[in-house]
Structure formats: C-alpha cells, structure tokens
Design a protein around this motif. Structure first.
Motif, PDB file in Angstrom:
ATOM      1  N   THR A  49      44.353  37.496  42.700  1.00  0.00           N
ATOM      2  CA  THR A  49      43.281  38.750  42.406  1.00  0.00           C
ATOM      3  C   THR A  49      44.052  39.703  41.405  1.00  0.00           C
ATOM      4  OG1 THR A  49      42.909  38.627  44.956  1.00  0.00           O
ATOM      5  CG2 THR A  49      42.362  40.682  43.840  1.00  0.00           C
ATOM      6  N   SER A  50      45.359  39.906  41.438  1.00  0.00           N
ATOM      7  CA  SER A  50      45.788  40.768  40.480  1.00  0.00           C
ATOM      8  C   SER A  50      45.727  40.376  38.888  1.00  0.00           C
ATOM      9  CB  SER A  50      47.236  41.173  40.711  1.00  0.00           C
ATOM     10  OG  SER A  50      47.370  41.706  41.926  1.00  0.00           O
ATOM     11  N   ALA A  53      42.072  40.366  38.001  1.00  0.00           N
ATOM     12  CA  ALA A  53      41.430  41.597  37.397  1.00  0.00           C
ATOM     13  C   ALA A  53      42.250  41.868  36.007  1.00  0.00           C
ATOM     14  CB  ALA A  53      42.088  42.657  38.424  1.00  0.00           C
ATOM     15  N   ALA A  54      43.419  41.497  35.850  1.00  0.00           N
ATOM     16  CA  ALA A  54      44.176  41.803  34.454  1.00  0.00           C
ATOM     17  C   ALA A  54      43.618  41.034  33.351  1.00  0.00           C
ATOM     18  CB  ALA A  54      45.475  41.224  34.531  1.00  0.00           C
ATOM     19  N   ALA A  56      40.321  39.083  33.387  1.00  0.00           N
ATOM     20  CA  ALA A  56      38.734  38.836  33.451  1.00  0.00           C
ATOM     21  C   ALA A  56      38.477  37.404  33.220  1.00  0.00           C
ATOM     22  CB  ALA A  56      38.219  39.865  32.550  1.00  0.00           C
ATOM     23  N   ALA A  77      37.863  39.812  47.001  1.00  0.00           N
ATOM     24  CA  ALA A  77      38.416  40.596  46.266  1.00  0.00           C
ATOM     25  C   ALA A  77      38.164  40.425  44.765  1.00  0.00           C
ATOM     26  CB  ALA A  77      39.902  40.715  46.605  1.00  0.00           C
ATOM     27  N   ILE A  78      38.114  39.214  44.344  1.00  0.00           N
ATOM     28  CA  ILE A  78      37.958  39.022  42.822  1.00  0.00           C
ATOM     29  C   ILE A  78      36.827  39.336  42.462  1.00  0.00           C
ATOM     30  CG2 ILE A  78      38.111  37.090  41.165  1.00  0.00           C
ATOM     31  CD1 ILE A  78      40.092  35.849  42.801  1.00  0.00           C
ATOM     32  N   LYS A  79      35.664  39.020  43.132  1.00  0.00           N
ATOM     33  CA  LYS A  79      34.319  39.449  43.048  1.00  0.00           C
ATOM     34  C   LYS A  79      33.911  40.740  42.935  1.00  0.00           C
ATOM     35  CE  LYS A  79      31.267  36.823  42.425  1.00  0.00           C
ATOM     36  NZ  LYS A  79      30.986  36.168  41.400  1.00  0.00           N
ATOM     37  N   GLU A  80      34.931  41.669  43.559  1.00  0.00           N
ATOM     38  CA  GLU A  80      34.780  42.963  43.664  1.00  0.00           C
ATOM     39  C   GLU A  80      35.327  43.505  42.210  1.00  0.00           C
ATOM     40  OE1 GLU A  80      35.948  47.095  46.212  1.00  0.00           O
ATOM     41  OE2 GLU A  80      36.007  45.115  47.305  1.00  0.00           O
ATOM     42  N   ALA A  81      36.360  42.854  41.867  1.00  0.00           N
ATOM     43  CA  ALA A  81      37.219  43.493  40.855  1.00  0.00           C
ATOM     44  C   ALA A  81      36.641  42.817  39.541  1.00  0.00           C
ATOM     45  CB  ALA A  81      38.770  42.957  40.783  1.00  0.00           C
ATOM     46  N   VAL A  82      36.212  41.534  39.403  1.00  0.00           N
ATOM     47  CA  VAL A  82      35.536  40.938  38.330  1.00  0.00           C
ATOM     48  C   VAL A  82      34.099  40.240  38.541  1.00  0.00           C
ATOM     49  CG1 VAL A  82      36.261  39.593  36.345  1.00  0.00           C
ATOM     50  CG2 VAL A  82      37.920  40.392  37.691  1.00  0.00           C
TER      51      VAL A  82
END
Length: 225
Positions: A49-50, A53-54, A56, A77-82
């Motif tokens: 996930t991190s 996010a870093a 993209a 979590a990934i869909k929320e971040a990216v």
C-alpha cells in the motif's frame, strides 16, 4: 532508483506478493515484456500500500493471502490512496468467495497463479486500458454467486435506469466479451462501447465492469434463467 522518464505508453506496475521467489521471478519476466515497466515490489499488504501510494502505478498485482494486511484489505487501501490504479488479484485461490470479495473491493482483474506470463502481461494491458479481465468462467462464477443471493425475493429495481443499448452492452460484458468483441457484435465503434461502459458505471456508482455485472444480476437487470 533511476529517475529516467518512461515512454509515454509504458504501463507502470507494482508487484505485491509475500512469496519472494514468485515475486522476483514475476518481476524479472514482466521486465522483458514490451510496454510494461515494474516500478517496485513489496512482500506484504502494508508495504504494498505504501509503495503504491509513493509510486502511483497504473496497475498493481496483488496476492490475496498475505501477512500484515490481506490482498483484499490492501486493494481497498490502494484504491483509496491511488484511485486511478487498477488492481489485478494474482492468487492460488479459485474460491468464489475470494473472487466476490476482490470485485467488491474494486479489483479489475482476477488471475490464478498458474497463468502464463503472457496471460499476466495481457491482463495488465487490458486493465490499464480501462477494461476488466473477466473470462467467461469468471463471469459464470460471479453470476452464479449473485443468482443465489438474489433468488429469495423479487424487488423493484432502484430508480437508476440504463438505456436499452446500455443493457445490451452490460449483457455482453456479462458473457465475458471485451470492448472489441462487443463493438463487432453490436456494429458500433470500440470508442462507443467504452462510453457506454463508462456511463453504466457512473449510473450505478460502481468501480469496475465485474462489479457492474454482479450488481446487474442482483438487481434483476439481466435476463438470467
């Protein structure tokens, strides 16, 4: 890490899997595929996930069974971040429940780990192009799952209405057809098919073609036996 820019049409991919040998092997094999660039790899859901996010990425390959955070949790979590990132579940699990949860979490594809590298690369290209990887066998599993859930009561479809043409497109998506095949079947352009699919997702407030099919079955929008 190199800062050299990638070609404009290069698909940026992150691989997340707790099996190091599998992950490294997949990364190496994808590295020689034309138009695909692996921009990072991670060994668990939290790290994945991190990393997403870093970096993209355009596409994230996720295992379902992972420590710290499962693939399903990581997908959310990934869909929320990216939000623009497309998720492909790459797993040993062929259980309907995992497939169903993956789609509900926003995954655009679901592949088993015995898939060939060519199939994985093609899946990456398909989802990066805005489509979902939904083979006929996967479509059948999804539809069967929702048919069981939707049998007990016959309720009215909510006020969200699809046009006749959109319903035609949705029925063909449910049969596992891609945009090109749908365009040929309906004698319209691929671009028109893409627009119809986009409209369907917007009207139903859904994230992927697979999720649209499941919703349609649940709400009796499709004529199924």
């Amino acid at each position: 890490m190199t800062s050299e820019p990638l070609p404009a049409d290069q698909i940026r991919v992150v691989v997340v899997d707790d099996q190091e040998l599998f992950r490294r092997g997949l990364t190496m094999l994808l590295g020689v595929e034309e138009g695909i660039e692996v921009v990072g790899e991670a060994g668990d859901g939290v790290e994945g996930t991190s990393l997403a996010a870093a970096t993209a990425p355009d596409v994230v390959l996720l295992d379902i069974r992972m420590p710290k955070r499962t693939g399903i949790e990581a997908c959310l979590a990934i869909k929320e971040a990216v939000p623009a990132a497309k998720i492909i579940m790459l797993t040993v699990s062929d259980e309907e429940a995992d497939l169903y949860e993956a789609v509900k979490s926003g995954a655009s594809g679901y592949l088993l780990k015995d898939s060939s590298i060519e199939e994985v690369a093609q899946a990456i290209r398909v989802v990066a192009d805005g489509q979902s990887l939904i083979s006929p066998s996967m479509a059948v599993k999804l539809i069967d799952e929702f048919k069981q859930m939707s049998r007990p009561e016959r309720s009215h479809v909510p006020g969200l209405r699809l046009t006749e043409r959109e319903l035609e497109v949705l029925r063909l998506v449910a049969r596992g057809m891609n945009n090109r095949e749908i365009a040929k079947e309906l004698f319209i352009s691929e671009n028109t098919v893409k627009n119809h699919v986009r409209n369907i997702l917007e009207k139903l407030q859904l994230h992927s073609r697979m999720e649209a099919v499941m919703y349609a079955v649940k709400e009796k929008l499709l004529d199924l036996p």
